[in-house]
Every structure is written in structure tokens, then in C-alpha cells.
Design a protein around this motif. Structure first.
Motif, PDB file in Angstrom:
ATOM      1  N   THR A  39       0.810  -1.224   0.000  1.00 44.54           N
ATOM      2  CA  THR A  39       0.000   0.000   0.000  1.00 44.54           C
ATOM      3  C   THR A  39       0.841   1.271   0.000  1.00 44.54           C
ATOM      4  OG1 THR A  39      -0.070  -0.013   2.385  1.00 44.54           O
ATOM      5  CG2 THR A  39      -1.907  -1.068   1.268  1.00 44.54           C
ATOM      6  N   ALA A  40       2.137   1.122   0.178  1.00 44.62           N
ATOM      7  CA  ALA A  40       3.007   2.296   0.197  1.00 44.62           C
ATOM      8  C   ALA A  40       4.436   1.856  -0.090  1.00 44.62           C
ATOM      9  CB  ALA A  40       2.950   2.982   1.565  1.00 44.62           C
ATOM     10  N   GLY A  41       5.253   2.819  -0.487  1.00 39.75           N
ATOM     11  CA  GLY A  41       6.640   2.488  -0.790  1.00 39.75           C
ATOM     12  C   GLY A  41       7.384   1.944   0.416  1.00 39.75           C
ATOM     13  N   MET A  42       6.930   2.350   1.629  1.00 39.59           N
ATOM     14  CA  MET A  42       7.650   1.898   2.818  1.00 39.59           C
ATOM     15  C   MET A  42       7.463   0.419   3.113  1.00 39.59           C
ATOM     16  SD  MET A  42       5.020   1.306   5.072  1.00 39.59           S
ATOM     17  CE  MET A  42       5.994   1.055   6.552  1.00 39.59           C
ATOM     18  N   HIS A  43       6.418  -0.144   2.509  1.00 46.23           N
ATOM     19  CA  HIS A  43       6.045  -1.501   2.876  1.00 46.23           C
ATOM     20  C   HIS A  43       7.159  -2.536   2.754  1.00 46.23           C
ATOM     21  CE1 HIS A  43       1.837  -2.568   3.715  1.00 46.23           C
ATOM     22  NE2 HIS A  43       2.579  -3.517   4.216  1.00 46.23           N
ATOM     23  N   VAL A  67      -1.506  -0.729  -4.281  1.00 43.75           N
ATOM     24  CA  VAL A  67      -2.958  -0.895  -4.375  1.00 43.75           C
ATOM     25  C   VAL A  67      -3.560  -0.576  -3.014  1.00 43.75           C
ATOM     26  CG1 VAL A  67      -4.823  -2.600  -4.535  1.00 43.75           C
ATOM     27  CG2 VAL A  67      -3.067  -2.544  -6.290  1.00 43.75           C
ATOM     28  N   ARG A  68      -4.531   0.320  -3.001  1.00 42.08           N
ATOM     29  CA  ARG A  68      -5.257   0.629  -1.757  1.00 42.08           C
ATOM     30  C   ARG A  68      -6.735   0.504  -2.037  1.00 42.08           C
ATOM     31  NH1 ARG A  68      -2.429   5.849   1.219  1.00 42.08           N
ATOM     32  NH2 ARG A  68      -0.414   4.835   1.417  1.00 42.08           N
ATOM     33  N   THR A  69      -7.371  -0.466  -1.422  1.00 38.10           N
ATOM     34  CA  THR A  69      -8.783  -0.650  -1.747  1.00 38.10           C
ATOM     35  C   THR A  69      -9.715   0.127  -0.826  1.00 38.10           C
ATOM     36  OG1 THR A  69      -8.600  -2.702  -0.551  1.00 38.10           O
ATOM     37  CG2 THR A  69      -8.644  -2.852  -2.938  1.00 38.10           C
ATOM     38  N   GLU A  85       0.952   4.829  -8.416  1.00 37.83           N
ATOM     39  CA  GLU A  85       2.397   4.718  -8.266  1.00 37.83           C
ATOM     40  C   GLU A  85       2.843   5.729  -7.219  1.00 37.83           C
ATOM     41  OE1 GLU A  85       4.644   4.231 -12.187  1.00 37.83           O
ATOM     42  OE2 GLU A  85       2.656   4.815 -12.817  1.00 37.83           O
ATOM     43  N   MET A  86       3.657   5.244  -6.282  1.00 33.48           N
ATOM     44  CA  MET A  86       4.127   6.139  -5.232  1.00 33.48           C
ATOM     45  C   MET A  86       5.615   6.420  -5.426  1.00 33.48           C
ATOM     46  SD  MET A  86       3.936   5.683  -1.107  1.00 33.48           S
ATOM     47  CE  MET A  86       2.248   6.064  -0.757  1.00 33.48           C
ATOM     48  N   LEU A  87       5.914   7.698  -5.578  1.00 30.74           N
ATOM     49  CA  LEU A  87       7.310   8.118  -5.657  1.00 30.74           C
ATOM     50  C   LEU A  87       7.770   8.283  -4.208  1.00 30.74           C
ATOM     51  CD1 LEU A  87       6.471  10.908  -8.226  1.00 30.74           C
ATOM     52  CD2 LEU A  87       7.777   8.863  -8.789  1.00 30.74           C
ATOM     53  N   TRP A 159      -0.431  11.626  11.939  1.00 31.73           N
ATOM     54  CA  TRP A 159       0.385  10.626  12.615  1.00 31.73           C
ATOM     55  C   TRP A 159       0.383   9.395  11.745  1.00 31.73           C
ATOM     56  CZ3 TRP A 159       3.257  11.088  16.977  1.00 31.73           C
ATOM     57  CH2 TRP A 159       3.821   9.920  17.472  1.00 31.73           C
ATOM     58  N   TRP A 160       1.555   8.840  11.504  1.00 28.55           N
ATOM     59  CA  TRP A 160       1.597   7.617  10.696  1.00 28.55           C
ATOM     60  C   TRP A 160       2.124   6.441  11.521  1.00 28.55           C
ATOM     61  CZ3 TRP A 160       4.928   3.833   9.457  1.00 28.55           C
ATOM     62  CH2 TRP A 160       4.441   2.898   8.531  1.00 28.55           C
ATOM     63  N   GLY A 161       1.435   5.341  11.447  1.00 31.24           N
ATOM     64  CA  GLY A 161       1.902   4.092  12.034  1.00 31.24           C
ATOM     65  C   GLY A 161       1.562   3.968  13.511  1.00 31.24           C
ATOM     66  N   TRP A 201       1.950  14.789  -1.142  1.00 33.49           N
ATOM     67  CA  TRP A 201       3.182  14.190  -0.596  1.00 33.49           C
ATOM     68  C   TRP A 201       3.015  14.053   0.909  1.00 33.49           C
ATOM     69  CZ3 TRP A 201       8.475  16.457  -2.669  1.00 33.49           C
ATOM     70  CH2 TRP A 201       9.467  15.465  -2.610  1.00 33.49           C
ATOM     71  N   ASN A 202       3.587  13.005   1.433  1.00 31.86           N
ATOM     72  CA  ASN A 202       3.534  12.799   2.876  1.00 31.86           C
ATOM     73  C   ASN A 202       4.923  12.460   3.383  1.00 31.86           C
ATOM     74  OD1 ASN A 202       2.781  12.279   5.486  1.00 31.86           O
ATOM     75  ND2 ASN A 202       1.763  10.329   5.052  1.00 31.86           N
ATOM     76  N   ASN A 203       5.434  13.292   4.287  1.00 32.48           N
ATOM     77  CA  ASN A 203       6.752  13.007   4.869  1.00 32.48           C
ATOM     78  C   ASN A 203       6.538  12.534   6.300  1.00 32.48           C
ATOM     79  OD1 ASN A 203       7.275  14.434   2.546  1.00 32.48           O
ATOM     80  ND2 ASN A 203       9.020  15.534   3.387  1.00 32.48           N
ATOM     81  N   VAL A 204       6.875  11.279   6.551  1.00 36.72           N
ATOM     82  CA  VAL A 204       6.679  10.712   7.892  1.00 36.72           C
ATOM     83  C   VAL A 204       8.011  10.738   8.630  1.00 36.72           C
ATOM     84  CG1 VAL A 204       5.865   8.723   9.207  1.00 36.72           C
ATOM     85  CG2 VAL A 204       4.953   9.135   6.912  1.00 36.72           C
ATOM     86  N   PHE A 205       7.969  11.250   9.841  1.00 38.24           N
ATOM     87  CA  PHE A 205       9.185  11.280  10.661  1.00 38.24           C
ATOM     88  C   PHE A 205       9.064  10.213  11.726  1.00 38.24           C
ATOM     89  CE2 PHE A 205       8.360  15.741   9.291  1.00 38.24           C
ATOM     90  CZ  PHE A 205       9.297  15.727   8.266  1.00 38.24           C
ATOM     91  N   VAL A 224      13.138   8.705   7.885  1.00 42.23           N
ATOM     92  CA  VAL A 224      12.162   9.494   7.136  1.00 42.23           C
ATOM     93  C   VAL A 224      11.581   8.578   6.072  1.00 42.23           C
ATOM     94  CG1 VAL A 224      11.783  11.451   5.587  1.00 42.23           C
ATOM     95  CG2 VAL A 224      13.394  11.669   7.480  1.00 42.23           C
ATOM     96  N   ASP A 225      10.265   8.606   5.947  1.00 41.98           N
ATOM     97  CA  ASP A 225       9.575   7.798   4.940  1.00 41.98           C
ATOM     98  C   ASP A 225       8.652   8.734   4.201  1.00 41.98           C
ATOM     99  OD1 ASP A 225       7.650   6.091   3.672  1.00 41.98           O
ATOM    100  OD2 ASP A 225       6.505   6.021   5.545  1.00 41.98           O
ATOM    101  N   THR A 226       8.903   8.950   2.914  1.00 40.14           N
ATOM    102  CA  THR A 226       7.992   9.848   2.206  1.00 40.14           C
ATOM    103  C   THR A 226       7.319   9.148   1.043  1.00 40.14           C
ATOM    104  OG1 THR A 226       9.087  10.910   0.307  1.00 40.14           O
ATOM    105  CG2 THR A 226       9.823  11.582   2.517  1.00 40.14           C
ATOM    106  N   GLY A 227       6.161   9.641   0.672  1.00 42.41           N
ATOM    107  CA  GLY A 227       5.444   9.079  -0.465  1.00 42.41           C
ATOM    108  C   GLY A 227       4.704  10.173  -1.207  1.00 42.41           C
ATOM    109  N   MET A 228       4.906  10.209  -2.530  1.00 42.88           N
ATOM    110  CA  MET A 228       4.236  11.215  -3.365  1.00 42.88           C
ATOM    111  C   MET A 228       3.420  10.490  -4.436  1.00 42.88           C
ATOM    112  SD  MET A 228       6.094  13.892  -5.908  1.00 42.88           S
ATOM    113  CE  MET A 228       6.057  15.462  -5.110  1.00 42.88           C
TER     114      MET A 228
END
Ligand code: SER
Length: 591
Positions: A39-43, A67-69, A85-87, A159-161, A201-205, A224-228
Motif C-alpha cells: 500500500t506504500a513504498g515503505m512496505h 494498491v489501496r482498496t 504509483e508512489m514516488l 500521525w503515521w503508524g 506528498w507525505n513526509n513521515v518522521f 524518514v519515509d515519504t510518499g508522493m
């Protein structure tokens, strides 16, 4: 700007700033029981975010198919997609907030040329457990954003995660593009859904670890985990108002419109968008090297629902020819240079679409017969009960609108409230199921998972020894209790063969062999006979785990240090998973 120019511009920007490019991983997460899809590049990077060393270093970048359903109901609006597609760019214990925001700001304003006044950002407002992210706010201000452009939100928005119940997490700063419409009201801001603000874009710290008792402790390795979102940025950069007006959807939309013209039929704009969006997602899922087919469980079920939704929309206007393949081929042609797996799996994609069409056409006709029978019996009341409407949904996949339309044609109504009540109960149940799946998840990315992961490699090796080299991994799933391994093989595995496989794995365990980890180029790994589904880039450094004499696989890890940690190995079950694919469930001993 084309999609490819955007992909290249993003990746090069981060490569010039010390990042190594890594390949897009499979859409089907391996060895991660917490989610159905990536669901995200960090996965695929979770082990590294938890502290394991990444072979490409501590600054990474990529373009990841996702893929995010959960956004499925939004599909058809201007921006939501089930596939995207997540950059992304990552710092694994390297740079943190200052550098991350600085790079994002530079990319947005200097490379994408977004005027600063069109940006709006959100930061964490703080709560009783973690203070407000004043640092991120100050950094944004130092780049010239005004207080009106910076919004503070709570845990729900900023907040992420963690991905499981415990693990790395932290505040994030989300970056929005202001579409320039007037605010819809005094409270309008980035969290409003009126369409004024689009998240890009989301920048997670990741600076905290959530402990089992619910408290947050500072992480030693701050990531740092970011996704655009590629689709959204492409839309904005090209001055469009919705993703369907970009090159990503224009060809498939044109194809659909030509089909409708040929058939002399019409669909609403929203329906056309849904068909185009869903055909892209199913093409990517079917095109994944893991080769999953439509089914009634897990990823296969999502695939089935997406395909059936398209069929239903076309059948609704009485289109009775299968156009799925024609539509899917447009997507394959368009994306196969960037994602060669679509071209390679073209035959499989089209064959599965054909099969599912044939199967559902039959169910759909049965469903229509049943629905008409129900409607025949409500002459007195004129209202179809929620229970029956739900039955049509549950058994034949008829959504409420579909059933309502059928009823209306005969001058009847459907008890929508009754349907919704049942639907909600059903959703709550599946959510609980999903939560259960989640609970055992990334939090368990620990010793037990590592041991089962090593057992999976030994099983794979033993299967190839006993059944031959036609055995290839098709899927793997690990919970804290067991492993599940899907592999290509054309028939049932006999009891004797299973016993042999079990004996080989137990022999490896008994020999107390050290599991060797080496890093090498992908080419060298294959030269040395390592196996593993891996769509890496030329020259990319990969990890290879070896249990000499038993297994050699390209894999991200983590693994047991020595086979003796597995104690013992037992196969619980062998069954068919899908055509040409078998499934084994197995357990290991307790330490
Ligand atoms: N993991 C974060 C997200 O999904 C950043 O990529 O938004």
C-alpha cells in the motif's frame, strides 16, 4: 510533462542527493501477514526501518506500484485511485526533518515549479503523549510558508503508524496543492474533502517506537519515509483537474468510448471513470509476477470484485460482449516498458479475464433470475426487504444501486436502511478479521517470523529437491503461528513426497547449519544459482541467504542465525491454491 519524465525527474533528484534507486517490489507483500497488497513504498522496507541494514545504504528512492482498496468508494471522483504509483524517498537513520522538508520544498518549487502560495501543509498538533511538531512547522516557515498555509491537526490526520500494534511510528507533515477554488466554508482546510486541497506528498518522521503498553519511546534510528502520488502530481503539473485527463487514462478512456459508440450505448462519466480505473488495477494485479487469480479469498477476492464491477457496469447497459481483454490490452501496451511484467504476463492476464467473465456472466444471470423471483413475491408490499437485497449482494455481488434499479423497473422499492444495516454488520465483521490479521503483523517482525522465514526457504529448497526445478515460489505468508507457501506444481503432492520434504527440512535443522548472509549484485546472485522472484535493476546489490546444501535465495530477510533455532518442522496441510499452484501450511517447534 509525461509520467516517465516525472518518474525520472523524481528519482534523479534524489539520486543527485545521495540516494540509491531501488526496484519496485511486488504488489503482493511477501512474508507480511498484515496487509493484502503493497500500500506504500515503505512496505517492502519495513525490516530496514526497524533497523536492519539495507544493502543499498541509508538513503533510498524508488517508484513503487501500490494498491489501496479502502478508497474504492471514492473512485470516479477526480483524484482517488485503487492502483497508483508512489514516488518515495527514505532516510534510514540518516537525515531527518530539516533535510527532508528542504528537499521536498526544493523539488516542489524548483522542479515542479509549484508557486509557494499554492502549497498548504499540515503538521502534528501534539497530544498528551507526544508534543506538537513545532520543529516541522518552523522549518516550513523558514522556507517562506505563512501561518495561514500551515495547519495543525491531531493524530487522525498527522500521525503515521505503527503498521502493527507496536513498532516505529511518528508525526508526519502532509503537503497539499491548493486547486485554487474558494474555501467551502470557514473551517475549510487540507483535511476538508471539498476538493480545494489535494494531498500530494507525505513526509513521515519515524521517531518513536510504540511499545506494547501503548507508550511511545524515542527510536534510536530515526527514519524518514515519504510518499508522493504520481497520478496526482502529473494532473496538477499539467494543469488538469482530474487524473482521467492525463496520459495515464486517456488511451483506455478512448478505447472505452469507442466500444460504447460501437455498441450504441452510453454510460455516465463516473461509470466510465470507474471502468477505466478498475481495469488498470486488475491488469497490474494479474500482471504481478506472483500470478494470483480471481478467487473468494484475500487478494483474489479483491481482484474478483474489481473485475465484476466492470462487467456489471457494462452489462447494465446491455453490453453482452466481453471487452475486458480489449481494455486491459491498452493498459498493458501503455505500461509494459516501465513495468515489463505486464508484457511478460500478458497471456495470463487475458486468460484470467476471459475466465472470470465467463464465470460471472453465469452468476449474473442466476442472480437476475433470483432477483426477479424475489420481486415476483413482493407484489403486496412493493418493498424488497434489506435482508433479500443483502442476499443478492452477498451471493451474486449485486450492489444496492443495481438491485434498486431492478426493483424500480417494476415499480418497487428496496429497504435501503435494512440493507445498509446488514452491510455495516458484514463490514464490521470483515474489519475485525482484517484487524486480527493486522494484530499479528509487523509487530511480529521478530524472532518467530525470522525462524518461520528460514523454514520457508528450507521448504522451498526441499520441494525443488523432491519435486524438481519446476517448483517456483508463487506466494508466501507468515503469521506468528505458521508459514504458508504457495508454489507452482501441476498435481497433488503425494504423502510420501511430503514426508521426504519434511525429512529434508528436519535434516537441515538437525545439522545446526549457520545461515549465511551475503551481499552481491543481482547478476552474481543468479550466476551463483540463487533463486527468488526479484525484479531488480541491473547492478543492484541484493541480499542472498544461504543454508549450504539446502537453500540459496535472494531475499530481504530477516532470518534465523542457525537452522537449529527452528527446532523441528512439520507440514500440516497440502492443498490446491489455484490452477497449477499448490499450497503448504507448516509449523516449526517452540524454542
Ligand atoms: N507511508 C506514508 C504513506 O503511506 C509515506 O509514504 O503516506
Amino acid at each position: 510533462m509525461t509520467a516517465n519524465e516525472l518518474r525520472t525527474m523524481y528519482v534523479n533528484f534524489f539520486k543527485e542527493r545521495g540516494h540509491k534507486e531501488i526496484a519496485s517490489a511486488s504488489l503482493l507483500p511477501e512474508n507480511d501477514p498484515t496487509v493484502l497488497f503493497t500500500t506504500a513504498g515503505m512496505h517492502p522496507l519495513v525490516p530496514y526501518l526497524l533497523g536492519e541494514k539495507h544493502p543499498s545504504g541509508n538513503r533510498l528512492t524508488d517508484v513503487q506500484k501500490c494498491v489501496r482498496t479502502e478508497d474504492i468508494d471514492e473512485v470516479g471522483d477526480d483524484t482517488h485511485c485503487t492502483f497508483f504509483e508512489m514516488l518515495g524517498n527514505w532516510s534510514l537513520g540518516d537525515y531527518f526533518k530539516q533535510e527532508s522538508i528542504s528537499m521536498s520544498f526544493e523539488f516542489l518549487t524548483k522542479y515542479l515549479n509549484i508557486p509557494i502560495e499554492r502549497l498548504a501543509v499540515t503538521v502534528f498538533e501534539g497530544d498528551e503523549l507526544v508534543p506538537a511538531d513545532v520543529e516541522a512547522e518552523e522549518i516550513w516557515k523558514s522556507f517562506g510558508l505563512t501561518s495561514e498555509q500551515i495547519y495543525r491537526y491531531g493524530r487522525e490526520d498527522n500521525w503515521w503508524g505503527p503498521a502493527g500494534q507496536t513498532g516505529p511510528c511518528g508525526p508526519d507533515t502532509e503537503i497539499f496543492y491548493d486547486m485554487g477554488k474558494p474555501k467551502c466554508g470557514p473551517k475549510c482546510g487540507p483535511s476538508c474533502h471539498c476538493g480545494k486541497y489535494v494531498e500530494i506528498w507525505n513526509n513521515v518522521f519515524m521517531q518513536f517506537n510504540k511499545e506494547a503498553d501503548g507508550s511511545f519511546t524515542e527510536l534510536k534510528q530515526k527514519n524518514v519515509d515519504t510518499g508522493m502520488g504520481l497520478e496526482r502530481v502529473l494532473t496538477i503539473f499539467n494543469g488538469k483537474t482530474n487524473v482521467y485527463d492525463t496520459e495515464l487514462f486517456i488511451p483506455v478512456m478512448q478505447k472505452l468510448e469507442s466500444i460504447l459508440e460501437r455498441e450504441g450505448k452510453e454510460l455516465s462519466e463516473r461509470e466510465k471513470r470507474i471502468i477505466c480505473e478498475h481495469i488498470r488495477t486488475v491488469t497490474f494485479i494479474l500482471g504481478d509476477p506472483m500470478q494470483i487469480s480471481p478467487s473468494n479469498t484475500e487478494q483474489g477476492y479483491i481482484l474478483r470484485r474489481l473485475i465484476r464491477r466492470i462487467i456489471r457496469l457494462l452489462k447494465k447497459v446491455d453490453i453482452n460482449t466481453n471487452y475486458l481483454c480489449e481494455l486491459s490490452e491498452v493498459i498493458i501496451e501503455q505500461y509494459k516498458t516501465t513495468y515489463p511484467e505486464l508484457g511478460e504476463n500478458r497471456g495470463f492476464i487475458l486468460e484470467q479475464l476471459q475466465k472470470e467473465y465467463t464465470l460471472f456472466s453465469k452468476t449474473l444471470d442466476d442472480g437476475l433470475k433470483k432477483a426477479n423471483r424475489y420481486l415476483d413475491n413482493i407484489e403486496n408490499t412493493g418493498v424488497l426487504s434489506g435482508e433479500l437485497a443483502f442476499k443478492l449482494y452477498d451471493t451474486y455481488g449485486f450492489p444496492i444501486e443495481f438491485t434498486s434499479e431492478l426493483a424500480l423497473e417494476r415499480g418497487f422499492m428496496v429497504d435501503a436502511d435494512g440493507f445498509n444495516k446488514r452491510f455495516k454488520e458484514h463490514q464490521d465483521k470483515s474489519r475485525q478479521g482484517a484487524a486480527g490479521k493486522f494484530a499479528g503483523g509487523l509487530a511480529d517482525n521478530n524472532e518467530q517470523t525470522a525462524r518461520l522465514h528460514t523454514a520457508t526457504h528450507l521448504l522451498n529448497g526441499a520441494l525443488r529437491k523432491v519435486l524438481g526445478n519446476e517448483v517456483f515460489q508463487r506466494g508466501s505468508n507468515i503469521t506468528s503461528e505458521r508459514l504458508r507457501f504457495d508454489f507452482s506444481f501441476g498435481r497433488k503432492v503425494t504423502k510420501e513426497e511430503l514426508e521426504q520434504v519434511e525429512a529434508i527440512v528436519n535434516e537441515a535443522i538437525g545439522q545446526k547449519i549457520d545461515v549465511i548472509l551475503e551481499e552481491m549484485t543481482l547478476e552474481k546472485a543468479y550466476e551463483e544459482g540463487a533463486i527468488g522472484v526479484f525484479s531488480g535493476k541491473y547492478g543492484e546489490i541484493v541480499k542472498v541467504y544461504t543454508v549450504p546444501g539446502y537453500s540459496k535465495e535472494i531475499c530481504g530477510g530477516p532470518h534465523a542465525k542457525n537452522t537449529e533455532e527452528l527446532v523441528s518442522f512439520k507440514i500440516l496441510k497440502e492443498e490446491a491454491s489455484s490452477a497449477g499452484v499448490r499450497r503448504i501450511k507448516a509449523v516449526i517447534g517452540t524454542k
